[in-house]
Every structure is written in C-alpha cells, then in structure tokens.
Design a protein around this motif. Structure first.
Motif, PDB file in Angstrom:
ATOM      1  N   TRP A 144       0.852  -1.207   0.000  1.00 51.27           N
ATOM      2  CA  TRP A 144       0.000   0.000   0.000  1.00 51.27           C
ATOM      3  C   TRP A 144       0.883   1.251   0.000  1.00 51.27           C
ATOM      4  CZ3 TRP A 144      -0.070   4.074   3.415  1.00 51.27           C
ATOM      5  CH2 TRP A 144      -1.018   5.054   3.120  1.00 51.27           C
ATOM      6  N   GLN A 145       1.931   1.230   0.835  1.00 49.47           N
ATOM      7  CA  GLN A 145       2.824   2.388   0.944  1.00 49.47           C
ATOM      8  C   GLN A 145       3.401   2.746  -0.416  1.00 49.47           C
ATOM      9  OE1 GLN A 145       5.328   2.024   4.392  1.00 49.47           O
ATOM     10  NE2 GLN A 145       6.918   3.300   3.501  1.00 49.47           N
ATOM     11  N   GLU A 146       3.726   1.715  -1.213  1.00 47.06           N
ATOM     12  CA  GLU A 146       4.325   1.928  -2.532  1.00 47.06           C
ATOM     13  C   GLU A 146       3.285   2.109  -3.623  1.00 47.06           C
ATOM     14  OE1 GLU A 146       6.830  -1.453  -3.089  1.00 47.06           O
ATOM     15  OE2 GLU A 146       8.178  -0.931  -1.436  1.00 47.06           O
ATOM     16  N   ASP A 147       2.016   2.225  -3.218  1.00 47.79           N
ATOM     17  CA  ASP A 147       0.913   2.403  -4.168  1.00 47.79           C
ATOM     18  C   ASP A 147       0.819   1.255  -5.169  1.00 47.79           C
ATOM     19  OD1 ASP A 147      -0.205   4.835  -6.638  1.00 47.79           O
ATOM     20  OD2 ASP A 147      -1.322   3.895  -5.007  1.00 47.79           O
ATOM     21  N   ARG A 148       1.168   0.069  -4.709  1.00 51.71           N
ATOM     22  CA  ARG A 148       1.036  -1.088  -5.599  1.00 51.71           C
ATOM     23  C   ARG A 148      -0.332  -1.759  -5.383  1.00 51.71           C
ATOM     24  NH1 ARG A 148       6.067  -1.898  -7.947  1.00 51.71           N
ATOM     25  NH2 ARG A 148       7.860  -1.245  -6.700  1.00 51.71           N
ATOM     26  N   ILE A 149      -0.950  -1.499  -4.229  1.00 52.08           N
ATOM     27  CA  ILE A 149      -2.340  -1.889  -3.984  1.00 52.08           C
ATOM     28  C   ILE A 149      -3.053  -0.675  -3.396  1.00 52.08           C
ATOM     29  CG2 ILE A 149      -1.809  -4.330  -3.603  1.00 52.08           C
ATOM     30  CD1 ILE A 149      -2.216  -3.864  -0.598  1.00 52.08           C
ATOM     31  N   MET A 156       0.707   4.713  15.200  1.00 58.09           N
ATOM     32  CA  MET A 156       1.055   6.051  14.709  1.00 58.09           C
ATOM     33  C   MET A 156       1.705   6.859  15.838  1.00 58.09           C
ATOM     34  SD  MET A 156      -0.086   5.455  11.781  1.00 58.09           S
ATOM     35  CE  MET A 156      -0.020   6.982  10.854  1.00 58.09           C
ATOM     36  N   TYR A 184       2.328  15.780  14.272  1.00 57.33           N
ATOM     37  CA  TYR A 184       3.663  15.233  14.500  1.00 57.33           C
ATOM     38  C   TYR A 184       4.604  16.302  15.049  1.00 57.33           C
ATOM     39  CZ  TYR A 184       3.037  10.542  12.603  1.00 57.33           C
ATOM     40  OH  TYR A 184       2.646   9.239  12.415  1.00 57.33           O
ATOM     41  N   TRP A 204       8.876   8.376   5.990  1.00 56.65           N
ATOM     42  CA  TRP A 204       7.779   7.452   5.708  1.00 56.65           C
ATOM     43  C   TRP A 204       6.794   8.108   4.748  1.00 56.65           C
ATOM     44  CZ3 TRP A 204       2.580   8.316   6.775  1.00 56.65           C
ATOM     45  CH2 TRP A 204       1.724   7.236   6.492  1.00 56.65           C
ATOM     46  N   SER A 222       7.817   8.178   1.115  1.00 49.42           N
ATOM     47  CA  SER A 222       7.637   6.926   0.381  1.00 49.42           C
ATOM     48  C   SER A 222       6.196   6.766  -0.101  1.00 49.42           C
ATOM     49  CB  SER A 222       8.049   5.729   1.246  1.00 49.42           C
ATOM     50  OG  SER A 222       7.125   5.515   2.286  1.00 49.42           O
ATOM     51  N   VAL A 223       5.251   7.334   0.632  1.00 50.95           N
ATOM     52  CA  VAL A 223       3.849   7.271   0.230  1.00 50.95           C
ATOM     53  C   VAL A 223       3.573   8.274  -0.891  1.00 50.95           C
ATOM     54  CG1 VAL A 223       1.471   7.658   1.003  1.00 50.95           C
ATOM     55  CG2 VAL A 223       3.098   6.503   2.508  1.00 50.95           C
ATOM     56  N   THR A 256       5.148   7.845  -4.649  1.00 58.73           N
ATOM     57  CA  THR A 256       4.541   6.788  -5.464  1.00 58.73           C
ATOM     58  C   THR A 256       3.131   7.175  -5.894  1.00 58.73           C
ATOM     59  OG1 THR A 256       3.793   5.637  -3.468  1.00 58.73           O
ATOM     60  CG2 THR A 256       5.872   4.906  -4.448  1.00 58.73           C
ATOM     61  N   ARG A 257       2.740   8.417  -5.555  1.00 59.51           N
ATOM     62  CA  ARG A 257       1.398   8.891  -5.886  1.00 59.51           C
ATOM     63  C   ARG A 257       1.420  10.222  -6.624  1.00 59.51           C
ATOM     64  NH1 ARG A 257       1.213   5.504  -1.635  1.00 59.51           N
ATOM     65  NH2 ARG A 257      -0.687   4.283  -1.254  1.00 59.51           N
ATOM     66  N   LEU A 291      14.092   4.747  -5.743  1.00 58.80           N
ATOM     67  CA  LEU A 291      13.133   3.654  -5.568  1.00 58.80           C
ATOM     68  C   LEU A 291      13.263   2.576  -6.640  1.00 58.80           C
ATOM     69  CD1 LEU A 291      11.878   5.954  -3.748  1.00 58.80           C
ATOM     70  CD2 LEU A 291       9.685   4.911  -4.262  1.00 58.80           C
ATOM     71  N   ARG A 306      12.409   2.749  -9.655  1.00 63.29           N
ATOM     72  CA  ARG A 306      11.146   2.713 -10.391  1.00 63.29           C
ATOM     73  C   ARG A 306      11.123   3.848 -11.398  1.00 63.29           C
ATOM     74  NH1 ARG A 306       6.226   1.831  -6.128  1.00 63.29           N
ATOM     75  NH2 ARG A 306       5.011   1.991  -8.047  1.00 63.29           N
TER      76      ARG A 306
END
Lengths: 241, 244
Positions: free
Chosen positions: A76-81, A176, B51, B70, B73-74, B77-78, B180, B182
């Motif tokens: 999910w983090q890598e936007d693969r799902i 978190m 945070y 973190w 990385s999210v 990829t978006r 990455l 990619r």
C-alpha cells in the motif's frame, strides 16, 4: 480425530527444507490468495497446510500471517495496492488468525491475567491482536479490548473490576507516533487504577520512531514482537517457562 | 513546550487551511490532484502539525524525520516528488511561525519549530547510491537552468502547470525514480504533463525538448558515469513511455 495444533511440530517439515523456507513459501502463496480475495484458499494455506507442513502455531502467526500483513502494508505504501485491497487483505488475516486460534492447543492456564488494548485513536489493531492471541496461546488469561479504546473508558473498566479480575500486566499498543499523548494518558490511567507495581508494556510501530518511549510515557518495558512479549511477561510475572 | 503543542493542536484547523491555501497558489496542485487533492493536502497538513506537536512535547526532532521519510515513500509513489514535501514542510514552518501560536511562543520555541520542520526536510536527503550522487548534482544542474527555461514555450507551460515544469522539481522526480528503482515514477509524471498540456492546448514541443536538454545537462555538469547512466535510464523510460 484431528489433534489440536501446538508450537511443537506434529510432523517433520519437508526433508531438506528449513522451517524458514517453508514459512516463506507459504507466506508467498498466502499473500497471493489474499490479494486475489480468495478467503477460503488463504485460510487453508495459512492454517491447515502450514500445520500439515509442520509449522508451529506461533511461527504461523508471526512468519506467515503477520509477515504477509507487513508486506501488505508495504505494498500500500508503494501504491502497488489501493486501500480497499489493503482492507480486504487485513480482513482475511483476521479470519485466518481466528481459525488458527481455534486450532491451537489450549495450554494449561498460568493463572495470570493480561489486558491488551490499543490506545485512544489507534485503529491499527492487527499487531495488538497478534499479541493477544500469542499471550492467550501461551497460557495467559487475556482480555483484549481491541482498537481505539477511549482513555476514560479504559480507566473506568479497570476501576470497576473486582480485585480478582484485575490484570497482572497491561499491554498498550500504538502504531502512529502522533498517538504518543494518548499513550501517555493511557499509561497514567492504568497506573492510577492499578497502582505502581503492575507492569505496563508498550508495543507497536510507535516504539520504532520514538526515542526511549518507556521513559517518555511512564511504561515499564517494550517488546520487539509477540514472542518477546510472551517471554518478558513470563519473566516479570514469575511464571516458569 | 507542552503549552505550545496544545496551542498547535487547538489551532490545527486554521493552520492547516492556511498551509493548503499557500500550497494551492501553485497551479500544479489543482491541475494534478483537483478538489480531492486539496482535501488530502489539508489532511496531511493536520498530520504535519500533529507530529510537530508530538515532537516538541517529547523534545525529539527525530520523530518528525521518521515521519517525513515514511510520508515521502507514500507521496512519491502517488505523483509527487521529494521536493514537494520539503517545500510543504517549509510552508508549515512559515505558517506556524507567523501565526497566533508563534505570537505566544518564545524566540527559542519559534526556533525549535523551524528547526524541527526544516530538519525533517533535510532528513529526506538520499544517502544510498546512485540516488545520493544524482541528488548531489542538484545545485550544479540548477545553475544551468537557462538551458531548461530557454526551451521554447517553457513559460506557457509554467504559467499553466506551475512547479511541475521547473527544473528543480524535475530533478527531484528523477532522483526519486532512481532511489526507488522505479523509472516509471518519472515517466508517469511526464505522461501526466503531456496529457495536462494537451488538455490546455499547450505546444507539445516543450516536454520533448526538456527531456532532451536533460541529456545535455548531464554532460555540462560532468556527471560521474554511474550517475549519468542512472539518470539516462530514467529519461529513456520517459521518452519511450511518457512523452510519446
């Protein structure tokens, strides 16, 4: 008649293949079934086939189901799902854990009670669920409160418990890091209700991002994983291994 | 610091709204992510503030650094790049240190706020190769920005699509794709640019010429061979997939 599963393999793993390799192979197949949404296949792989291959219950929980969930999180983090796929996979793992719990041998009770809860606002309950099941299978009497337990409700629950039901140890989970204030509040509430001598454990991803979380929140100890928590709980509660 | 953290949380809604308004002054955000993106941006701003507050309470700036890495990385990829997050954290710093929260804070506390947020941005620097070397070329590349901005029609594109067209962000997208492993992260960005430009009737010449100018830039800055090869591999992917 099918015997209950234990942590001692009831059959030898496939000759020449280590336990780690067996778990890794099953994890890959389980992950594929999760992502395909095939609940029955996933649960059969993770429990029936894993037990038949000689894996113990704790190894299945941590190295097959738990490890697959970590991969799901990474995907999910890598936007693969997407998030819907992540929720579907997590629901399958909850089902698999329930089935594994049913198959696990009921160990002799140790006479020690542990309460496990996610702090207020924390909705990632899977790590805490893994922990609760591991402690239960190890012989502790576990009361698992699940996700997002309001601090006031936690305090009230403990205060209203008859003395003979009060936990000997409390484990609080947070994923978190911005739940640090909630973790502090929960720890304080537990101390106020149960006194200074009851060990309070802190677990979850928050420990990886927070320097010296025990000192920060006033907890007693942290545990790296479920197995670590079981052995540390035994030690602190004076239970023979 | 506990009072400061409480004040940050109490004013989180207005602070997050202010951060979002400032971000969306860049036409890239609306063009790329639209109203849904605006909601997520405001949600992210609230998390940044949460945070920040937690980090100040614990006197632990590493907490924000972990969060930034973190979150990077999210986000990358978006459809975003690391530089977007760095700028985002700078915006939060600007907004907070000029807000009513800062009015009630001491000078040391305001410094702590800036240091925590800007430090989190610095924590996003890549340490592993080949991304670290590619990122290290950023300054040298930007001194030659005229070879990028001088490409015909650049100003028309930048007026319409904002930061997505500037060299600093392109270099950040490239570095992220290398880090990455990619290349499709960069080619997806180029593909979006091409589509967005076509929807707005912008001359197609710019993105094609821009990709070609990156190759020249690698030679001009005398990029080490391994670094140049990594960058070229990502550019090729974009030329094959994204720009056609």
């Amino acid at each position: 008649m099918q015997t209950a599963a234990t942590d001692s393999p009831s059959a030898e793993p496939q000759k020449g293949v280590s336990e780690r390799e067996t778990a890794a192979a099953l994890r890959a197949q389980y992950l594929a079934a999760q992502l395909a949404g095939d609940r029955r296949r996933a649960v059969t792989l993770a429990v029936d086939e894993a037990l038949a291959a000689g894996l113990g219950v704790s190894v299945i929980a941590s190295e097959v189901i738990g490890a697959a969930q970590r991969e799901i999180g990474q995907l999910w983090q890598e936007d693969r799902i997407n998030i819907a796929q992540e929720h579907m996979a997590t629901a399958i793992s909850q089902l698999a854990l329930a089935y594994l719990y049913q198959k696990a041998e009921s160990r002799p009770r140790l006479g020690k009670r542990i309460l496990v809860a996610c702090v207020e606002g924390e909705r990632h309950e899977f790590p805490a669920r893994l922990l609760a099941d591991a402690l239960d299978m190890a012989g502790f009497d576990v009361r698992f409160l699940g996700a997002d337990v309001p601090t006031a409700s936690l305090a009230r629950t403990l205060a209203e418990m008859p003395a003979e039901e009060r936990p000997h140890l409390v484990a609080l989970s947070a994923t978190m890091a911005f739940h640090l204030p909630a973790l502090r509040a929960a720890t304080s509430a537990v101390r106020a209700a149960l006194g200074p001598d009851v060990p309070i454990a802190v677990g979850g991803h928050i420990c990886e991002w927070t320097r010296d979380v025990c000192t920060d929140v006033g907890a007693t100890f942290t545990a790296a994983d479920a197995a670590d928590m079981v052995s540390e709980s035994r030690r602190r509660l004076g239970v023979d291994p | 610091m506990n009072e400061l953290a409480a004040a940050l949380r109490a004013h989180a809604s207005s602070l997050a709204a202010d951060c979002t308004s400032r971000s969306f002054a860049d036409p890239f955000w609306d063009a790329r992510f639209g109203p849904r993106g605006r909601r997520y941006t405001e949600e992210d701003a609230r998390h940044h503030l949460d945070y920040l507050a937690t980090s100040l309470e614990s006197a632990d700036p590493s907490l924000l650094a972990h969060y930034a890495r973190w979150l990077r990385s999210v986000l990358v990829t978006r459809g975003m790049c690391s530089l977007h997050l760095v700028r985002n954290l700078e915006t939060v710093s600007d907004v907070v240190t000029t807000s009513v929260v800062a009015d009630a804070a001491t000078a040391d506390q305001r410094t702590a706020i800036r240091e925590a947020l800007l430090g989190a941005g610095r924590a996003l620097r890549y340490e592993s190769e080949p991304a670290a070397s590619a990122e290290a070329l950023t300054t040298a590349v930007l001194t030659r920005a005229t070879s990028w901005t001088g490409v015909p029609h650049w100003s028309a594109w930048t007026d319409a699509l904002g930061s997505s067209t500037d060299l600093a962000h392109h270099w950040s997208y490239l570095t992220d794709a290398i880090a990455l492993q990619r290349p499709t992260l960069y080619s997806a960005h180029i593909a979006w640019l091409v589509r967005a430009g076509a929807e707005r009737g912008l001359p197609r010449a710019w993105p094609d010429a821009a990709l070609a100018s990156l190759e020249k830039l690698l030679i001009e800055v005398e990029a080490p061979q391994a670094t140049a090869d990594s960058v070229r591999a990502v550019i090729r992917e974009a030329q094959v997939r994204g720009a056609s």
